[in-house]
Design an enzyme around this catalytic site. Structure first.
Site, PDB file in Angstrom:
ATOM      1  NE  ARG A  16      -4.430  -0.749   1.541  1.00 33.66           N
ATOM      2  CZ  ARG A  16      -5.494  -0.681   2.295  1.00 33.66           C
ATOM      3  NH1 ARG A  16      -5.382  -0.445   3.582  1.00 33.66           N
ATOM      4  NH2 ARG A  16      -6.693  -0.791   1.764  1.00 33.66           N
TER       5      ARG A  16
ATOM      6  CD  GLN B 112      -2.968   6.046  -3.534  1.00 33.11           C
ATOM      7  OE1 GLN B 112      -3.288   6.838  -4.411  1.00 33.11           O
ATOM      8  NE2 GLN B 112      -2.721   6.428  -2.300  1.00 33.11           N
TER       9      GLN B 112
ATOM     10  CG  ASP C  14      -4.786  -1.020  -2.771  1.00 32.02           C
ATOM     11  OD1 ASP C  14      -5.125  -2.206  -2.610  1.00 32.02           O
ATOM     12  OD2 ASP C  14      -4.592  -0.226  -1.844  1.00 32.02           O
TER      13      ASP C  14
ATOM     14  CB  SER D 104      -8.054   0.329  -2.069  1.00 31.03           C
ATOM     15  OG  SER D 104      -7.079   0.359  -1.075  1.00 31.03           O
TER      16      SER D 104
ATOM     17  CE1 TYR E  34      -4.625  -2.965   5.442  1.00 30.59           C
ATOM     18  CE2 TYR E  34      -2.260  -3.070   5.100  1.00 30.59           C
ATOM     19  CZ  TYR E  34      -3.543  -3.183   4.610  1.00 30.59           C
ATOM     20  OH  TYR E  34      -3.740  -3.497   3.309  1.00 30.59           O
TER      21      TYR E  34
END
Lengths: 519, 363
Positions: free
Chosen positions: A122, A127, A130, A133, A228
């Site tokens: 991440r 991104q 990802d 996500s 996280y």
């Protein structure tokens, strides 16, 4: 090389790893695209759509696995699929290698290279691929929709002729991607949204989505590595439970999204809380697959408790919106292929020096490369110590202080200036002092005038001051009248170049300003 | 022409110059402001020529030729230059002012000044010295700035080892030569000082990166003003003093404003110590995503609100009118489009490129 995408065989899986749109992009990378017939149907993409996008349709899964060099999938390969794997094949899919050791082992026997879409680090560069996500985003949205489907009231408050409707109160626990998506959805449907997270740095994100951040009066920080959360301490949990106990009777819908990587989901909404809730309330547990945040949750089911609270534990929320999910997931995969094919020549290159590819690659030519080394960059900047908000009083005080200080500075400067002037005046002849007055006053005029010039006109200002500075021509003119030839020649050159400056400078300024007139 | 009339002309010219600068406070007035400047300059030159009977010089023919040819060259250059080449031109023109200041200063030292008292001569020599010094720095500094802007010289900052020590040594050498000049060691000291000042000017600007040139040009603009003011002192000419001080202070303030906008330290610019204040370049987070025309069109169609950030690149590509058309089309589609004019960002330290577009597209 050939990129193929089979039909998902996992029960209830409606997504597909390649859409007509992504296929077009993949072909731009130099690949040929294959699709098993009917693979896109559950996501509302017909074989014809794919054909129009230049994808070749293959009749059977075995044919597709045989013909493709690269396999794109959503769910990790099932047993029946593993047997179809060809040597040196390349697979890109969700794998969950941490939880699926057996799958990884059986894949390793096949000499394949596997990129796990769930292992993409991440970091901001990654991104675009990802997938976690993008799926979490859908899950968060769908959680609100599912809750609304079961909820017996409006989300938004209304005052109608038939009476008043209070707005729904929604509590979102865990403000990750899914939580934030849920907040945004619920907010836009008119509900009052509150949110909780153990990581204090997400408060700003929660508030920017329009929800109220439930602040715990506690100093420990729940942020773990990679953005996280990490497990909380006992005292923290105690405080947390107190807060939830306070909220539970009031809240209509709870959406829990709390996960800690590599661990079962924390039980944040025990049975006690469910019992405290009003009849007709809803709990949506997005962590159901990892055991659930709510003690009552049964994965893939909706249960109704004795006090008429419905607890939803669906784990297939993204698949319930297959078109959207497939679109996003296939785009993530397409970006992954993009990074794997830097030359755009249709040949994938697994560059193990690239942080992102290294993280995602769990098998490299049959060798298990999981777990990857820790990423070099921290995913989220370390939480900065919160600055204490200054009160208006203090701000006013500071302002006055600053003004006083600048006043003092001005007086000091003026004193020094006056003193210096006196010293000059003491020694310099009077005609110099007269010129000096003119000089100082002009400096002040220039200073005052320039502060008023609008920002946009700074460049013309520079040009016009340049033109005006060629007033130096006067000096040269005055020196023309002399018997000394060298002086005359130098003065003549000065006149010459100063004239260039005058004419050039003013004309350039005029040209610049002319640009403003064409509006 | 009587002295009174000459002074009156000078006063008029000074007022006109002030108005020319002040008029730039808004775009409508700005057009008039340039004319104030032009008229002021004409008045000043004519008054000087007739007020001091300059035309009785035996060099009159040459003088006329110089003015005519100079005007023609100036006009051609100003007409021909590309809009994007404007910064270079301004820098080049600065060097002329600097060189003129040097020549006038040297002339002033060459001319006999028997009627002056000792104190007057002393002050006069200080003025000559300062005028030549600043003029020389302006001259070579501007040439280097011109070279960097037009990419004749590499835009990279040239950082010599021990460059500060070098600067200080040269400065002290100049001061020592200045002292010798004041104590009548001869005009050769002035010449050598000029050469050293030439080197200082070049070295100062060479040490500054090409991207930071705009502030440097503005600063050189200020220097050229101070040089003119110093010339005014040595010739006892108030108009030169007034105008020089105006240009000098306005250039300094302008550089200061620019520095602030670009988050740079003002002092380090003037002293040419730019490299010192530059920390490590900001880490760029995220990734540039290249996008093709089709996707841009799609994105624009689907977007709800759009921000366009014009920069120098737009000016180079001469895309102002295209951007303007784009905005008007987006407007027609009821998008909340917005051109984010970046007068505060680095790309537009030449804010002009953006503003010309802004004015055209009325954003």
């Amino acid at each position: 090389m050939i990129v193929g995408s089979p039909k998902e065989i996992f029960k209830g899986e409606a997504r597909v790893a390649m859409t007509p749109e992504s296929a077009k992009q993949i072909q731009k990378l130099g690949y040929t695209c294959l699709l098993e017939t009917g693979a896109g149907l559950t996501s509302n993409f017909s074989d014809k759509d794919y054909k129009d996008a230049g994808v070749q349709i293959v009749k059977s899964a075995s044919q597709l696995w045989k013909d493709s060099n690269i396999i794109l999938k959503v769910r990790g390969p099932e047993k029946s699929e593993i047997s179809k794997i060809q040597p040196n094949q390349h697979i890109i899919s969700f794998i969950w290698p941490g939880q699926n050791k057996a799958l990884l082992d059986s894949l390793s026997k096949k000499k394949v290279t596997v990129q796990a879409m769930d292992m993409i680090p991440r970091i901001s560069r990654a991104q675009k691929m990802d997938a976690l996500s993008s799926m979490a985003n859908i899950a968060g949205y769908r959680a609100v929709i599912e809750a609304g489907n079961q909820f017996g009231r409006f989300f938004t408050g209304q005052i109608t002729a038939a009476g008043k409707v209070p707005p729904a109160k929604i509590l979102v626990i865990g403000a990750g991607v899914a939580g934030l998506a849920a907040i945004g959805t619920a907010q836009s449907m008119g509900a009052i949204v509150r949110a909780f997270d153990v990581r204090p740095e997400v408060a700003e994100q929660i508030e920017s989505m329009g929800a109220e951040f439930l602040m715990l009066d506690f100093t420990s920080d729940g942020s773990g590595e990679g953005g996280y959360a990490k497990p909380a301490s006992k005292e923290f949990i105690k405080k947390e439970m107190e807060l939830f106990r306070e909220q539970a009777p009031e809240i209509d819908i709870v959406i829990t999204t709390a996960l800690i990587p590599g661990m079962p989901a924390p039980k944040l909404w025990p049975k006690e809380m469910v019992d405290l809730m009003k009849p007709g309330s809803i709990v949506v547990d997005l962590a159901a697959e990892q055991g659930g945040n709510c003690e009552v949750t049964i994965p893939n089911k909706m249960v109704e408790t004795k006090n008429k609270v419905k607890v939803i534990g669906y784990t297939d929320l993204p698949s319930r919106m297959a078109t959207q999910s497939s679109n996003l997931y296939s785009t993530n995969i397409r970006h992954m292929l993009d990074d794997l094919t830097p030359e755009k020549n249709g040949v994938p290159f697994t560059n193990m020096d690239d942080d992102v590819i290294r993280g995602a690659t769990v098998l490299h030519n049959g060798k298990i490369t999981f777990p990857p080394p820790k990423p070099k960059v921290a995913a989220i900047a370390k939480h900065v110590e919160k600055t204490v908000q200054k009160t208006q009083e203090e701000l006013d005080k500071e302002k006055i202080e600053a003004e006083k200080a600048s006043g003092r500075n001005q007086i000091i400067l003026l004193t020094i200036g006056a003193f210096l002037t006196w010293i000059i005046g003491l020694y310099a002849p009077s005609d110099f002092m007269q010129h000096f007055i003119v000089f100082i006053l002009s400096c002040f005029v220039g200073y005052q005038v320039i502060w008023n010039v609008s920002h946009s006109l700074h460049t013309p200002l520079m040009a016009v001051t340049n033109a005006i500075s060629s007033i130096i021509i006067i000096g040269a003119l005055l020196q023309m009248k002399t018997d000394n030839d060298i002086v005359s020649i130098l003065a003549l050159i000065s006149v010459f170049i100063a004239t260039i400056n005058i004419v050039g400078g003013f004309m350039v300024t005029k040209r610049m300003l002319a640009m403003f007139q064409r509006s | 022409m009587t002295t009174g009339l000459l002074t009156a002309s000078y006063i008029t010219a000074s007022v006109l110059f002030i108005l020319a600068l002040g008029g730039l406070s808004n775009q409508e007035k700005a057009k008039r402001a340039v004319w104030f400047g032009i008229v002021g300059m004409i008045i000043a030159v004519i008054a000087t020529i007739f007020g001091n009977s300059v035309f009785v010089t035996e060099w009159l023919n040459w003088l006329i030729i110089a003015i005519v040819v100079g005007s023609i060259i100036g006009a051609i250059v100003a007409k021909k230059v590309q809009m994007t080449g404007m910064p270079q031109l301004v820098a080049a023109l600065h060097s002329f002012v600097g060189l003129a200041a040097v020549f006038i200063g040297i002339n002033s030292a060459l001319l006999p000044h028997s009627e002056m008292s000792n104190a007057q001569l002393m002050i006069h020599n200080v003025e000559v010295f300062i005028g030549v010094f600043i003029g020389a720095i302006t001259f070579t500094g501007s040439i280097i700035a011109f070279g960097k802007l037009s990419e004749i010289i590499t835009g990279k900052a040239l950082i010599l080892p021990g460059r500060h020590t070098l600067n200080i040594i040269m400065l002290f050498a100049c001061l020592a030569l200045g002292y010798m000049f004041l104590t009548h060691s001869g005009n050769w000291t002035l010449i050598i000082m000029t050469i050293i000042a030439f080197i200082i000017g070049a070295h100062l600007v060479l040490a500054i990166g090409g991207a930071d040139m705009p502030v440097v040009v503005s600063m050189l603009n200020s220097y050229s003003g101070w040089a003119a003011a110093a010339t005014g002192f040595m010739l006892g000419n108030d108009l030169l003093i007034v105008t020089g001080a105006l240009v000098g202070s306005s250039g300094a303030i302008l550089s200061y404003i620019m520095c602030k906008a670009m988050n740079r330290n003002f002092l380090s610019v003037i002293l040419g110590g730019w490299g010192d204040t530059t920390g490590p370049t900001m880490d760029i987070e995220g990734e540039m995503k290249a996008i093709d025309i089709e996707s841009v069109a799609n994105a624009l169609n689907e977007a709800d609100s759009i921000i366009i950030v014009p920069g120098y690149g737009m000016a180079v590509a001469q895309a102002q009118s295209a951007v303007s058309e784009l905005t008007s089309r987006l407007r027609a589609k009821k998008k909340r489009s917005k051109i984010w004019h970046t007068s505060r960002c680095r790309a537009s330290s030449w804010p002009y490129e953006c503003t010309s577009c802004r004015s055209k597209s009325t954003v």
